[in-house]
Design an enzyme around this catalytic site. Sequence first.
Site, PDB file in Angstrom:
ATOM      1  N   ASP A  79       0.840  -1.202   0.000  1.00  0.00           N
ATOM      2  CA  ASP A  79       0.000   0.000   0.000  1.00  0.00           C
ATOM      3  C   ASP A  79       0.873   1.248   0.000  1.00  0.00           C
ATOM      4  OD1 ASP A  79       0.765  -0.599   2.754  1.00  0.00           O
ATOM      5  OD2 ASP A  79      -0.630   0.978   3.372  1.00  0.00           O
ATOM      6  N   GLU A 172       0.086  -1.186   5.639  1.00  0.00           N
ATOM      7  CA  GLU A 172       1.138  -0.796   6.573  1.00  0.00           C
ATOM      8  C   GLU A 172       1.080   0.682   6.878  1.00  0.00           C
ATOM      9  OE1 GLU A 172       5.149   0.744   7.756  1.00  0.00           O
ATOM     10  OE2 GLU A 172       3.924   1.243   6.013  1.00  0.00           O
TER      11      GLU A 172
END
Length: 407
Positions: A79, A172
């Site tokens: 991400d 994350e």
Amino acid sequence: MNITERFLNYTKFDTQSDDRSETIPSTSKQLIFAQYLKEELVREGLSDVEMDDKGYIYATLRSNMKKEVPTIGFISHYDTSPDCSGANIHPRIVQQYDGRDIVLSEGIISSPKKFPELLNHVGEDLIVTDGHTLLGADDKAGIAEIVQAMCWLRDHDEIKHGDIRVGFNPDEEIGKGAHHFDVKKFACEWAYTIDGSDLGELEFENFNAAGAKVNIVGVSVHPGYAKGKMINANRLAAEFQHLIPEDETPEATEDYQGFYHLTGVESNTEHASLSYIIRDHDRQKFEARKDFMRQCANVLNEKYGKGTCEVEVTDQYYNMKEKIDPNMHVIDLVLKAMQACDIAPRVKPIRGGTDGAQLSYKGLPCPNIFAGGVNFHGPYEFVSIQVMEKAMQVIVKICELTAEYND
């Protein structure tokens, strides 16, 4: 496919996470990239390739040895930050950077006067943005380095290694990357996140972290008739913040200094809500900071009445150093690998968190190694191709050294 082509291909996918979402992963577009990455790992010949319904990917590069050696792992997140758009990224390569300003697009300049770290990469080939999005080197550079290292080991059977596990996860950037990472399934003795910044970074200390929610209850009365009756929650919110030491905020701290950070305020006369994050590397100081927040609430309650102010503190993660210290061979291997790759290690504390911290407390010692990206989370982000190649070499060398670990 070389490492540059691999990374540039990854940047075509918008994988921005969303800290307001309640789904796992937080955005469905992350799953589009995850599916692509899973298929790529299969094409590259890795074994045991699987992706669960939350977007967590696991795979194995099988040992080429007869003897048993420790199984180790390498982990990166796919991400990108909610802080800046990750859609329609237009990267370009600045070949043999000359140390001068880089024009990203009209009126948007990446200058070493503002970003002196550029000067550490004179003569190198830099991948930059067009100034309208982030680049996504955090952490697609890490993914490219891990995959490229596995392909290199696959093609060089003369380099002996044990089973190598790789793992890639969502979310994350919003602090949830390790929440659903299956450490038991990953089945490693130790692992490394490839999620650091510039060349040589090695991190195995991070903040202890907590979030604090301050709720203030006021009393609303017509202001013309408020004397002795009104309790203005807006003003009490300002009073609470005034109790926080000015020299213990992010703007005033560095290195091992902890802080209180006001991240948001919602307020009217009847009610105010303040959101804070609390950070400190030292566990005792961390606990003292949490107590201090509660004491600030007591100050307002004693002044304005019981129940006026409440503080809810929630721990988020802890300093991985507590879990790494008993396993310093994990660090020694990285230092030896960097030395073999002619890299000067830069061991420093993380003024933030990492998936590796949470994984370490889940039983998987997991320090953090550089991936090469600089100026994360914004349009001035860049990554050096040569540093990405160095990170890949360090991964390969760690695998080789681990094969000799029991000798």
